[in-house]
Design an enzyme around this catalytic site. Structure first.
Site, mmCIF file in Angstrom:
data_model
loop_
_atom_site.group_PDB
_atom_site.id
_atom_site.type_symbol
_atom_site.label_atom_id
_atom_site.label_comp_id
_atom_site.label_asym_id
_atom_site.label_seq_id
_atom_site.Cartn_x
_atom_site.Cartn_y
_atom_site.Cartn_z
ATOM 1 N N PHE A 184 1.592 10.635 11.004
ATOM 2 C CA PHE A 184 0.580 10.021 11.867
ATOM 3 C C PHE A 184 -0.527 11.016 12.223
ATOM 4 O O PHE A 184 -0.688 12.042 11.570
ATOM 5 C CB PHE A 184 1.217 9.421 13.122
ATOM 6 C CG PHE A 184 2.071 8.201 12.859
ATOM 7 C CD1 PHE A 184 1.986 7.512 11.663
ATOM 8 C CD2 PHE A 184 2.949 7.732 13.815
ATOM 9 C CE1 PHE A 184 2.764 6.388 11.423
ATOM 10 C CE2 PHE A 184 3.735 6.615 13.584
ATOM 11 C CZ PHE A 184 3.642 5.939 12.390
ATOM 12 N N LYS B 91 4.199 -0.602 2.745
ATOM 13 C CA LYS B 91 3.470 0.572 2.255
ATOM 14 C C LYS B 91 3.378 0.628 0.742
ATOM 15 O O LYS B 91 2.367 1.043 0.188
ATOM 16 C CB LYS B 91 4.128 1.866 2.748
ATOM 17 C CG LYS B 91 3.914 2.145 4.211
ATOM 18 C CD LYS B 91 4.455 3.506 4.584
ATOM 19 C CE LYS B 91 3.593 4.615 4.034
ATOM 20 N NZ LYS B 91 4.026 5.940 4.489
ATOM 21 N N LYS C 54 -2.969 11.839 4.112
ATOM 22 C CA LYS C 54 -2.324 13.119 4.422
ATOM 23 C C LYS C 54 -1.401 13.560 3.289
ATOM 24 O O LYS C 54 -1.398 14.727 2.890
ATOM 25 C CB LYS C 54 -1.550 13.031 5.730
ATOM 26 C CG LYS C 54 -2.392 12.938 6.984
ATOM 27 C CD LYS C 54 -1.582 13.162 8.233
ATOM 28 C CE LYS C 54 -0.379 12.264 8.352
ATOM 29 N NZ LYS C 54 -0.717 10.832 8.423
ATOM 30 N N ALA D 44 8.052 8.581 12.833
ATOM 31 C CA ALA D 44 7.022 9.445 13.409
ATOM 32 C C ALA D 44 6.634 9.062 14.826
ATOM 33 O O ALA D 44 5.831 9.745 15.442
ATOM 34 C CB ALA D 44 5.781 9.432 12.515
ATOM 35 N N THR E 157 -1.449 12.634 0.132
ATOM 36 C CA THR E 157 -2.266 12.956 -1.046
ATOM 37 C C THR E 157 -2.905 14.335 -0.887
ATOM 38 O O THR E 157 -2.947 15.127 -1.841
ATOM 39 C CB THR E 157 -3.351 11.881 -1.237
ATOM 40 O OG1 THR E 157 -2.729 10.599 -1.295
ATOM 41 C CG2 THR E 157 -4.149 12.109 -2.505
ATOM 42 N N TRP F 211 -7.877 13.190 -5.016
ATOM 43 C CA TRP F 211 -7.308 11.915 -5.463
ATOM 44 C C TRP F 211 -7.764 11.608 -6.885
ATOM 45 O O TRP F 211 -6.979 11.161 -7.711
ATOM 46 C CB TRP F 211 -7.726 10.794 -4.507
ATOM 47 C CG TRP F 211 -7.204 9.437 -4.903
ATOM 48 C CD1 TRP F 211 -5.958 8.943 -4.650
ATOM 49 C CD2 TRP F 211 -7.908 8.426 -5.624
ATOM 50 N NE1 TRP F 211 -5.837 7.670 -5.175
ATOM 51 C CE2 TRP F 211 -7.012 7.328 -5.779
ATOM 52 C CE3 TRP F 211 -9.193 8.325 -6.154
ATOM 53 C CZ2 TRP F 211 -7.382 6.147 -6.439
ATOM 54 C CZ3 TRP F 211 -9.561 7.158 -6.812
ATOM 55 C CH2 TRP F 211 -8.660 6.082 -6.956
ATOM 56 N N PHE G 155 -13.996 9.202 -0.433
ATOM 57 C CA PHE G 155 -13.804 7.960 -1.172
ATOM 58 C C PHE G 155 -15.080 7.670 -1.965
ATOM 59 O O PHE G 155 -16.156 8.195 -1.653
ATOM 60 C CB PHE G 155 -13.521 6.790 -0.225
ATOM 61 C CG PHE G 155 -12.200 6.904 0.506
ATOM 62 C CD1 PHE G 155 -11.297 7.919 0.220
ATOM 63 C CD2 PHE G 155 -11.843 5.994 1.487
ATOM 64 C CE1 PHE G 155 -10.080 8.025 0.880
ATOM 65 C CE2 PHE G 155 -10.628 6.084 2.154
ATOM 66 C CZ PHE G 155 -9.750 7.105 1.851
ATOM 67 N N ARG H 238 8.386 14.362 3.741
ATOM 68 C CA ARG H 238 9.455 13.468 4.167
ATOM 69 C C ARG H 238 9.851 12.517 3.037
ATOM 70 O O ARG H 238 9.044 12.183 2.176
ATOM 71 C CB ARG H 238 9.010 12.640 5.370
ATOM 72 C CG ARG H 238 8.882 13.420 6.654
ATOM 73 C CD ARG H 238 8.515 12.505 7.810
ATOM 74 N NE ARG H 238 7.202 11.910 7.645
ATOM 75 C CZ ARG H 238 6.756 10.872 8.343
ATOM 76 N NH1 ARG H 238 7.535 10.291 9.237
ATOM 77 N NH2 ARG H 238 5.543 10.399 8.148
#
Length: 854
Positions: free
Chosen positions: A590, A340, A305, A559, A307, A707, A678, A329
């Site tokens: 999320f 993370k 999200k 979240a 990215t 990406w 991907f 955020r």
């Protein structure tokens, strides 16, 4: 200098002058002052840049000093052609003489400049077809010197004795007017000649400045410089990409998007806080288009999200040249170092510098930690003092005598009013009123306020406090939460200004009294102190993406426990800055069943903002998981089901995508699906997701490769968002806050999650009754449940239906403005894994660069 800097940055001011000579008891550097005026606003033409352009003949790109400009206008009005004439200028000041010489020269006259050292002054004057005198010496030029028929411009202002005048003096020029007028064809009187023309030219230059401003800066259109990406294959690590890009100075970014210098508070070269005064200045500016990025139910790896948010704004800005802002955020240090490794986006779609973004930034989270723990300390201290002191002793300490005078503070007056005691004299309270005032009488079993720390420290999940002998045996069980789960973080995110934040902080309920009444931060007397600790944190943080588009990084509420969205203030300021045709792209944490639902029902309800488009991020990987694929685990290689084509598994998993599209449509907002591709995805798989998303009712669905390609890889998404934003929006909330608490919870469970009903466990039932009695029943609902399933069970994938949603407890964030039912057994203090991310993080001792992050 500060005043000049403010005027330089104010787009409503197109010209100003520094009145000379400067009048001060202390010496002031005139050159420094005049050169501080921005050349484009220097309508007096006195800065070195304007003077230099004039001397080079760049008359169309500079401002000319007003007196010489007025002189030239007077000459023009005579009808005499300047070209080829012989001109003499007496005086060489930078205000009149020097620029006058240049103007006559570039008008093709033959120019001689005379001054105090000129030995043949009368001879030079006698040759002049055009004579301009600015020597500052009364009547020094005699009439007999003047060439018959010459044009004479007298710029002098001198005072000479005159007994016939009441003041004892009169004003004369540098030319002996009475004799010179007999020989000149045209001559200016003093006073009343050059002076009025100087004022007129000043106004004319100001109008010219405004015209140039409007030609250069189209209203609502930023004059922004984008960064060109140098794409590499294979894609390097995130930190390599981030450190290979040189960010623009943040004050340049601010200037490009229309922020004023005094609206910016720099924190180094790459980040800054933006003052809330910006919102007041832009209050009449129309808002731009409001876009929220959310996702399907993710795998534990996340589906991109952040990215996608960055890729979308890079595409809209750097490639489609729209005014666009990202609002995201701020990540917590705990998950960053623990699980993370960072949250700045990824690949060629990042907020930079990523090290600054992922670490302390400007200290907002630390401010929240300090404020939260001040409240926690105040709770236990107040209980201790109430247990160890009499009413009179408490009253004496709470309202002390200062210089023989006892006085209630403002916050104490508010408490008295809350108790129904309308007295302002401390001596006037009865014993019963004193007891009510001094005793909060907190029931320790009802304390909901916990201490916080911004680190994943599982051993603080349950602790015992008060074990020191100084606490006299008053110990109790407590816990630490992670800072971003503090209600103060949610307050920061939902406040629309300092006053609103202060009121919300004061309303925060920390416990109940033994009489069952809510005890607030205001009752504890800490509201003002909290506001002071948070006064800087409320200002949004300005950063930029890899391609140079602006980003607000502000607030990071959990979240699940909270609403998982960046701040209302960041969105509001950004919407004003982008203008009517621009875009603000914000992200909801999320999946859409959590972040998006709370974005609409809580954030939009309080902000009054109405979204135009939902971007729903989906991946083939996650959809295969929802179709029945094996578990996806962080740090473990993906099973072959995820790396080989499997259309049947994928089609089955699209049930989750369909449900999340329906969830967005319930709010009346068009949905664009971003299929985050991907390298293991096949074309057939990507095409299938696009096809099924459109069949499920999405406005559009597109494949995205941002990406690996930056904004270029999200161009199709940006164009789809543009089209969707132009369609009629019929935004609506899912529920009316006036409904009973249980009905609001049931609506979310049935409509958004797919449950058949809800089941409130006994503790939750008691809380419904308590909060309704205390007057909090009309607050919105902020469901705290797993993000790994539409249901309460993280193992239930796809789009489960027919289940009963268990509500084990309900808690209140009254200051933030919501109730949060607890679904399942989640902790507000994550733990560190066996191999945390900090194993890979290091600092180069020579360069000072961060290595290994993230």
């Amino acid at each position: 200098l500060k005043c000049i800097a403010s005027l330089n940055g104010d787009p409503a001011v197109h010209g100003f002058i520094v009145q000379l000579p400067l009048d001060s008891n202390k010496p002031i550097n005139t050159e420094k002052i005049t050169n501080a005026v921005a050349p484009e606003k220097d309508v007096d033409g006195l800065s070195s840049i304007n003077a230099g352009k004039l001397s080079r003949g760049d008359l169309g790109d500079c401002f000319i000093p007003c007196t010489p400009k007025g002189c030239m206008e007077l000459i023009r009005q005579t009808g005499v052609q300047v070209a080829g004439k012989r001109a003499v200028v007496i005086g060489r000041s930078r205000i009149v003489g020097a620029p006058m010489h240049d103007l006559l020269l570039w008008s093709h006259a033959t120019v001689t400049t005379c001054h105090s050292k000129t030995s043949t002054l009368a001879e030079e004057v006698s040759k002049a077809d055009i004579l301009v005198v600015a020597a500052g010496k009364a009547e020094m030029v005699k009439g007999e010197w003047i060439k018959p028929g010459a044009i004479v411009i007298d710029c002098g202002i001198n005072h000479v004795p005159d007994s016939t005048k009441a003041s004892g003096k009169r004003v004369v020029g540098d030319v002996a007017y009475s004799t010179a007028k007999e020989k000149a064809s045209f001559i200016t009187p003093v006073p009343g000649g050059v002076g009025p023309m100087t004022v007129a030219m000043l106004m004319q230059s100001t109008v010219e400045s405004a015209q140039r401003f409007l030609e250069k800066f189209q209203p609502g259109k930023w004059n922004i410089q984008y960064n060109q990406l140098t794409l590499k294959m294979p894609v390097p690590s995130d930190i390599e990409i981030s450190q290979s890009c040189i960010p623009k100075p943040i004050d340049q970014v601010a200037k490009e998007i229309g922020l004023l210098p005094d609206e910016l508070e720099l924190y180094g070269q790459t980040k800054a806080k933006v003052h809330l005064s910006t919102l007041k200045r832009l209050k009449n500016q129309p808002d731009g288009k409001y876009v929220v990025v959310t996702g399907i139910t993710p795998t534990p790896l996340g589906e991109g999200k952040s990215t996608t948010t960055v890729g979308l704004v890079q595409a809209l800005g750097a490639h489609l040249h729209q005014n666009v802002f990202a609002c995201v955020r701020q990540p917590s240090q705990g998950p960053t170092f623990g699980i993370k490794g960072g949250a700045a986006g990824g690949g060629y779609c990042q907020v930079i510098p990523m090290e600054e973004f992922n670490l302390h930034l400007t200290g907002d989270i630390h401010a929240i930690t300090a404020a939260n723990n001040l409240v926690a300390a105040a709770i236990d201290a107040r209980m201790f003092h109430e247990l160890t002191q009499t009413d009179e002793a408490l009253y004496t300490r709470l309202v002390p005598s200062v210089s023989g005078v006892r006085k209630f503070s403002d916050i104490q007056v508010r408490r008295l009013q809350k108790l129904g005691i309308n007295k302002t004299d401390p001596k006037a309270l009865t014993k019963e009123e004193i007891k009510l005032f001094v005793r909060l009488d907190i029931d320790p079993g009802t304390i909901t306020w916990q201490r916080v720390v911004d680190t994943n420290d599982r051993f603080l999940r349950k602790i015992t406090i008060g074990q020191s002998p100084t606490e006299k045996g008053f110990s109790r069980t407590a816990q630490f939460d992670i800072t971003v789960s503090s209600e103060i973080m949610a307050v920061l995110a939902l406040s629309d200004g300092l006053d609103d934040m202060k009121k919300r902080l004061g309303r925060m309920v920390v416990a109940s009294s033994k009489r069952g009444e809510p005890v607030t931060a205001d009752d504890l007397g800490v509201t003002g102190a909290l506001a002071v600790l948070m006064k800087d944190a409320i200002k949004p943080n300005l950063m930029q993406t890899l391609e140079g588009t602006p980003v607000f990084v502000h607030a990071g509420p959990f979240a699940n426990i909270a609403h998982g969205n960046s701040s209302v203030l960041a969105d509001k300021i950004a919407l004003k800055l982008v203008g009517k045709e621009g875009f603000v792209v914000t992200e909801a944490g999320f999946g859409a069943d959590i972040g998006m639902e709370k974005f609409f029902n809580i954030k939009c309800r309080y902000s009054g903002l109405r979204p135009h488009v939902v971007v729903l991020v989906a991946t083939v990987r996650a959809l295969k998981m929802h179709g029945g694929g094996p578990a996806v685990t962080a740090g473990v290689p993906l099973p072959r089901e995820y790396t080989e084509e499997n259309l049947q598994l994928l089609a089955k998993g699209c049930s989750n995508l369909n449900k999340q599209i329906q969830n967005a449509q319930m709010f009346g907002v068009p949905v664009v699906v971003a299929v985050n591709a991907f390298k293991t995805d096949t074309k057939a798989e990507l095409d299938l997701v696009v096809k099924l998303a459109k069949e499920a009712g999405a406005f559009d669905a597109v494949e995205c490769t941002h990406w690996a390609e930056g904004g270029k890889g999200a161009l199709a998404l940006a164009q789809a968002v543009q089209r969707a934003s132009q369609t009629p929006s019929n935004f609506r909330f899912l529920y009316n806050v006036e409904l009973p608490v249980i009905d609001k919870i049931r609506l979310i469970a049935q409509k958004i999650y797919g449950a058949s009903d809800i089941e409130l466990l006994p503790e939750a039932q008691q809380k419904v009754a308590l909060y309704t009695k205390q007057g909090f029943g009309n607050l919105p609902i902020c469901m705290a449940k797993t993000h790994l399933s539409l249901s309460h069970d993280p193992e239930k994938k796809g789009a489960p239906t027919g289940f009963i949603l268990p509500i084990r407890d309900i808690r209140a964030s009254v200051g933030a403005g919501f109730l949060y039912p607890l679904v399942g057994t989640m902790s507000t203090m994550p733990g560190l894994p066996t191999r945390p991310c900090f194993y890979d993080i290091d600092l180069d001792p020579v360069s000072g660069e961060v290595n290994g992050l993230f």
